[in-house]
Design a protein around this motif. Sequence first.
Motif, PDB file in Angstrom:
ATOM      1  N   GLU A 164      -5.336   2.613   7.813  1.00 36.47           N
ATOM      2  CA  GLU A 164      -5.340   1.780   6.861  1.00 36.47           C
ATOM      3  C   GLU A 164      -4.267   1.200   7.476  1.00 36.47           C
ATOM      4  OE1 GLU A 164      -4.265   1.133   2.755  1.00 36.47           O
ATOM      5  OE2 GLU A 164      -5.480   1.028   3.660  1.00 36.47           O
ATOM      6  N   SER A 168       0.383  -0.578  -0.309  1.00 41.24           N
ATOM      7  CA  SER A 168      -0.280   0.477  -0.205  1.00 41.24           C
ATOM      8  C   SER A 168       0.630   1.265  -0.316  1.00 41.24           C
ATOM      9  CB  SER A 168      -1.046  -0.030   1.243  1.00 41.24           C
ATOM     10  OG  SER A 168      -1.926   1.373   1.051  1.00 41.24           O
ATOM     11  N   ASP A 201      -1.146  -3.051  -3.766  1.00 39.62           N
ATOM     12  CA  ASP A 201      -1.835  -3.675  -3.982  1.00 39.62           C
ATOM     13  C   ASP A 201      -3.524  -2.299  -3.847  1.00 39.62           C
ATOM     14  OD1 ASP A 201      -2.087  -6.101  -4.097  1.00 39.62           O
ATOM     15  OD2 ASP A 201      -0.999  -6.163  -2.121  1.00 39.62           O
ATOM     16  N   SER A 202      -2.561  -0.921  -3.428  1.00 42.40           N
ATOM     17  CA  SER A 202      -3.603  -0.149  -3.234  1.00 42.40           C
ATOM     18  C   SER A 202      -2.439   1.103  -2.814  1.00 42.40           C
ATOM     19  CB  SER A 202      -3.886  -0.037  -1.753  1.00 42.40           C
ATOM     20  OG  SER A 202      -5.049   1.606  -1.433  1.00 42.40           O
TER      21      SER A 202
END
Length: 218
Positions: free
Chosen positions: A130, A72, A94-95
């Motif tokens: 997060e 991320s 992925d993010s």
Amino acid sequence: GLAPNISKLEKEGLSFTNIDDAYGSKWTIAGMVASQCGLPLEARAFVNRPGTCMPRAGCLGDTLKQNGYVTSYFGGASLRFGGKGNFYKTHQFDSVLGLEHHIRILPYETTPFSAWGLYDEDRYQLAWKEFSRLTTQHKPFAFFLLTLDTHPPNGFPSSSCDDIRYGDGENPMLNAVHCSDRLAADFIRQLLASEAADETIIVVASDHLAMKHTATDK
């Protein structure tokens, strides 16, 4: 006394000093490419189209993905600036979240933004969410957080630091660094107090050395 909190944390970990930035690594995206791909960056501009940012380079994101990590990236400025978003997406993160995401989820009328994007004090709050999300997935993860408040030439201190001054308070960049020292250390201590702390490695690093600012002569 400029960064007392980070200096204290530094004594608890492994510290590297007397570092310099190599050719092709002296601005934001170049520093990211250097640290994650081990390569200098020749061109300052990337095409903001997925898959076009050094697709043949084997970078940290690619290696982490191959080894089962969830990845991320979390920044406060626009993902389009310097092609940061394109870089991370190309290399299998992925993010990938930036200013565009923050504007969508935060109340725009009451959330302050600097000329660069979201202030660090607000970004740390979102970053904690997060981090917490990543820990619940029960998979190894790598979370990259980019701060903004010490960007040259004057810095952009968060509002909670209005009462924080360094020395006589006349140098805006030193005030910004002094403020960022507190905010960063508070976030690090929050990570260290989390249930995931024993299995988490925290790295504090700059994307590049400081460009010219109001404290350069010091």
